[in-house]
Design a protein around this motif. Structure first.
Motif, PDB file in Angstrom:
ATOM      1  N   THR A 156       0.857  -1.179   0.000  1.00 20.69           N
ATOM      2  CA  THR A 156       0.000   0.000   0.000  1.00 20.69           C
ATOM      3  C   THR A 156       0.896   1.232   0.000  1.00 20.69           C
ATOM      4  OG1 THR A 156      -0.105   0.130   2.410  1.00 20.69           O
ATOM      5  CG2 THR A 156      -1.813  -1.198   1.310  1.00 20.69           C
ATOM      6  N   GLU A 157       0.326   2.354  -0.360  1.00 19.02           N
ATOM      7  CA  GLU A 157       1.122   3.585  -0.439  1.00 19.02           C
ATOM      8  C   GLU A 157       1.724   3.952   0.912  1.00 19.02           C
ATOM      9  OE1 GLU A 157       0.827   7.931  -2.615  1.00 19.02           O
ATOM     10  OE2 GLU A 157      -1.008   6.788  -2.264  1.00 19.02           O
ATOM     11  N   SER A 158       1.027   3.646   1.988  1.00 22.65           N
ATOM     12  CA  SER A 158       1.544   3.992   3.322  1.00 22.65           C
ATOM     13  C   SER A 158       2.788   3.186   3.700  1.00 22.65           C
ATOM     14  CB  SER A 158       0.453   3.803   4.374  1.00 22.65           C
ATOM     15  OG  SER A 158       0.064   2.449   4.443  1.00 22.65           O
TER      16      SER A 158
ATOM     17  N   SER B 194      12.429   5.716  -5.264  1.00 25.25           N
ATOM     18  CA  SER B 194      12.505   4.329  -5.717  1.00 25.25           C
ATOM     19  C   SER B 194      11.279   3.522  -5.265  1.00 25.25           C
ATOM     20  CB  SER B 194      13.785   3.690  -5.171  1.00 25.25           C
ATOM     21  OG  SER B 194      13.819   2.326  -5.457  1.00 25.25           O
ATOM     22  N   TRP B 195      10.878   3.670  -3.994  1.00 16.81           N
ATOM     23  CA  TRP B 195       9.732   2.911  -3.489  1.00 16.81           C
ATOM     24  C   TRP B 195       8.423   3.446  -4.049  1.00 16.81           C
ATOM     25  CZ3 TRP B 195      10.401  -1.739  -2.133  1.00 16.81           C
ATOM     26  CH2 TRP B 195      11.628  -2.138  -1.602  1.00 16.81           C
ATOM     27  N   CYS B 196       8.345   4.736  -4.345  1.00 21.79           N
ATOM     28  CA  CYS B 196       7.142   5.275  -5.014  1.00 21.79           C
ATOM     29  C   CYS B 196       7.007   4.670  -6.412  1.00 21.79           C
ATOM     30  CB  CYS B 196       7.209   6.799  -5.100  1.00 21.79           C
ATOM     31  SG  CYS B 196       6.844   7.653  -3.562  1.00 21.79           S
ATOM     32  N   GLU B 197       8.126   4.577  -7.134  1.00 21.58           N
ATOM     33  CA  GLU B 197       8.108   3.978  -8.472  1.00 21.58           C
ATOM     34  C   GLU B 197       7.716   2.503  -8.393  1.00 21.58           C
ATOM     35  OE1 GLU B 197      11.982   4.739 -10.118  1.00 21.58           O
ATOM     36  OE2 GLU B 197      11.603   6.903 -10.268  1.00 21.58           O
ATOM     37  N   TYR B 198       8.273   1.797  -7.430  1.00 19.85           N
ATOM     38  CA  TYR B 198       7.917   0.388  -7.277  1.00 19.85           C
ATOM     39  C   TYR B 198       6.421   0.248  -6.975  1.00 19.85           C
ATOM     40  CZ  TYR B 198       7.400  -4.272  -5.465  1.00 19.85           C
ATOM     41  OH  TYR B 198       6.933  -5.545  -5.253  1.00 19.85           O
ATOM     42  N   TYR B 199       5.925   1.035  -6.041  1.00 25.78           N
ATOM     43  CA  TYR B 199       4.502   0.974  -5.688  1.00 25.78           C
ATOM     44  C   TYR B 199       3.627   1.215  -6.925  1.00 25.78           C
ATOM     45  CZ  TYR B 199      -0.059   2.324  -3.990  1.00 25.78           C
ATOM     46  OH  TYR B 199      -1.417   2.418  -3.824  1.00 25.78           O
ATOM     47  N   GLU B 200       3.965   2.197  -7.719  1.00 24.79           N
ATOM     48  CA  GLU B 200       3.194   2.487  -8.937  1.00 24.79           C
ATOM     49  C   GLU B 200       3.200   1.286  -9.889  1.00 24.79           C
ATOM     50  OE1 GLU B 200       1.179   5.046  -9.737  1.00 24.79           O
ATOM     51  OE2 GLU B 200       1.547   5.818  -7.709  1.00 24.79           O
ATOM     52  N   SER B 201       4.283   0.524  -9.906  1.00 24.05           N
ATOM     53  CA  SER B 201       4.383  -0.611 -10.829  1.00 24.05           C
ATOM     54  C   SER B 201       3.585  -1.833 -10.368  1.00 24.05           C
ATOM     55  CB  SER B 201       5.851  -0.999 -11.030  1.00 24.05           C
ATOM     56  OG  SER B 201       6.361  -1.671  -9.894  1.00 24.05           O
ATOM     57  N   VAL B 202       3.212  -1.889  -9.080  1.00 23.79           N
ATOM     58  CA  VAL B 202       2.524  -3.085  -8.573  1.00 23.79           C
ATOM     59  C   VAL B 202       1.133  -2.814  -8.014  1.00 23.79           C
ATOM     60  CG1 VAL B 202       4.692  -4.268  -8.046  1.00 23.79           C
ATOM     61  CG2 VAL B 202       3.552  -2.934  -6.251  1.00 23.79           C
ATOM     62  N   LYS B 203       0.736  -1.583  -7.907  1.00 28.34           N
ATOM     63  CA  LYS B 203      -0.495  -1.267  -7.178  1.00 28.34           C
ATOM     64  C   LYS B 203      -1.762  -1.794  -7.836  1.00 28.34           C
ATOM     65  CE  LYS B 203      -1.432   3.315  -9.043  1.00 28.34           C
ATOM     66  NZ  LYS B 203      -1.611   4.714  -8.727  1.00 28.34           N
ATOM     67  N   ASP B 204      -1.744  -2.032  -9.128  1.00 32.38           N
ATOM     68  CA  ASP B 204      -2.955  -2.463  -9.820  1.00 32.38           C
ATOM     69  C   ASP B 204      -2.886  -3.903 -10.335  1.00 32.38           C
ATOM     70  OD1 ASP B 204      -4.273   0.019  -9.474  1.00 32.38           O
ATOM     71  OD2 ASP B 204      -3.143   0.865 -11.155  1.00 32.38           O
ATOM     72  N   LEU B 205      -2.024  -4.721  -9.751  1.00 27.05           N
ATOM     73  CA  LEU B 205      -1.921  -6.112 -10.205  1.00 27.05           C
ATOM     74  C   LEU B 205      -3.205  -6.864  -9.889  1.00 27.05           C
ATOM     75  CD1 LEU B 205       1.670  -7.162  -9.054  1.00 27.05           C
ATOM     76  CD2 LEU B 205       0.912  -6.612 -11.369  1.00 27.05           C
ATOM     77  N   SER B 206      -3.666  -7.653 -10.838  1.00 29.47           N
ATOM     78  CA  SER B 206      -4.841  -8.479 -10.579  1.00 29.47           C
ATOM     79  C   SER B 206      -4.403  -9.701  -9.776  1.00 29.47           C
ATOM     80  CB  SER B 206      -5.508  -8.899 -11.892  1.00 29.47           C
ATOM     81  OG  SER B 206      -4.638  -9.707 -12.637  1.00 29.47           O
ATOM     82  N   ASP B 207      -5.351 -10.335  -9.110  1.00 30.05           N
ATOM     83  CA  ASP B 207      -5.041 -11.473  -8.241  1.00 30.05           C
ATOM     84  C   ASP B 207      -4.480 -12.670  -8.996  1.00 30.05           C
ATOM     85  OD1 ASP B 207      -5.722 -10.059  -6.004  1.00 30.05           O
ATOM     86  OD2 ASP B 207      -7.606 -11.107  -5.636  1.00 30.05           O
ATOM     87  N   ASP B 208      -4.690 -12.752 -10.317  1.00 32.48           N
ATOM     88  CA  ASP B 208      -4.177 -13.900 -11.063  1.00 32.48           C
ATOM     89  C   ASP B 208      -2.716 -13.738 -11.498  1.00 32.48           C
ATOM     90  OD1 ASP B 208      -4.737 -11.935 -12.935  1.00 32.48           O
ATOM     91  OD2 ASP B 208      -5.534 -13.333 -14.416  1.00 32.48           O
ATOM     92  N   VAL B 209      -2.090 -12.602 -11.179  1.00 33.47           N
ATOM     93  CA  VAL B 209      -0.673 -12.393 -11.480  1.00 33.47           C
ATOM     94  C   VAL B 209       0.148 -12.918 -10.310  1.00 33.47           C
ATOM     95  CG1 VAL B 209       1.120 -10.654 -11.863  1.00 33.47           C
ATOM     96  CG2 VAL B 209      -1.129 -10.371 -12.928  1.00 33.47           C
ATOM     97  N   ARG B 210       1.059 -13.858 -10.596  1.00 34.98           N
ATOM     98  CA  ARG B 210       1.886 -14.441  -9.529  1.00 34.98           C
ATOM     99  C   ARG B 210       2.801 -13.369  -8.951  1.00 34.98           C
ATOM    100  NH1 ARG B 210       5.537 -19.411 -10.842  1.00 34.98           N
ATOM    101  NH2 ARG B 210       3.523 -20.369 -11.250  1.00 34.98           N
ATOM    102  N   ARG B 211       2.768 -13.247  -7.640  1.00 35.87           N
ATOM    103  CA  ARG B 211       3.570 -12.247  -6.942  1.00 35.87           C
ATOM    104  C   ARG B 211       4.972 -12.778  -6.674  1.00 35.87           C
ATOM    105  NH1 ARG B 211      -1.121 -10.545  -7.939  1.00 35.87           N
ATOM    106  NH2 ARG B 211      -2.091  -8.917  -6.698  1.00 35.87           N
TER     107      ARG B 211
END
Length: 194
Positions: free
Chosen positions: A14-16, A51-68
């Motif tokens: 999460t962003e926090s 760096s962590w803001c960029e990472y968060y933006e890259s993962v925040k909208d992943l659907s549940d079927d994408v392997r983490r």
């Protein structure tokens, strides 16, 4: 995505969480003394936050079927670290880039950055949940890597049924002392139930 297991939660970022990462990589770095202390953290607050803001933006909208490959670790509603995975080759070396036709294995690890919660079995529960996630998603074999001075991680690996499969003697130096680099493997059918 949100996974509960025993007393922990694995969840998406999460962003926090960003400010926790900034703190963990800039001021409260005690956790890094057992992770890979031969790799010093060399950063500043602005770089980490960006760096962590960029990472968060890259993962925040992943659907549940994408392997983490990574989950945040929460205990009693508190963000305390993460579990993650990375690719290794047949020589147990980290792969920065995976090329077509290359044999690739999956290694998992954990970082609990809040030192006041160490020693409560949280790491074992978190890695068990992460292993379960991968096994349910078609991975039959997992690896973990540590150095012989990281006693907590070695105990955790043993509890979870990991078996040593590779030892590089004296390849890790910490505070002027040599330690072994260790790789462990566990297969889905040999998992310990804790």
């Amino acid at each position: 995505m949100h996974i509960e297991h025993e007393n922990i939660v694995l969840r998406d970022m999460t962003e926090s969480d960003i400010e926790d990462y900034v703190r963990w990589f800039i001021t409260e770095t005690e956790w890094s003394k057992t992770d890979a202390p031969w790799e010093p953290i060399e950063s500043d607050e602005e770089t980490e936050r960006r760096s962590w803001c960029e990472y968060y933006e890259s993962v925040k909208d992943l659907s549940d079927d994408v392997r983490r490959w990574k989950f945040e670790l929460e205990w009693n509603g508190r963000h305390i670290g993460w579990v993650s995975s990375y690719p290794i080759d047949e020589n147990y070396e980290w792969l920065e880039e995976v090329k077509g036709g290359q044999t690739v294995y999956r290694a998992i690890g954990i970082d609990i950055c809040e030192s006041d919660v160490w020693g409560n079995g949280i790491g074992t529960n978190a890695l068990q949940a992460f292993m379960n996630y991968y096994f349910k998603n078609g991975v039959d074999e997992l690896y973990t890597q540590a150095w012989s001075g990281n006693v907590r991680m070695l105990r955790c690996a043993e509890k979870l049924g990991f078996m040593e499969c590779n030892r590089n003697i004296g390849t890790r130096e910490v505070d002027g002392q040599k330690y072994d680099g260790l790789t462990f493997v566990v297969k889905n059918d040999m998992v310990s139930t804790i």
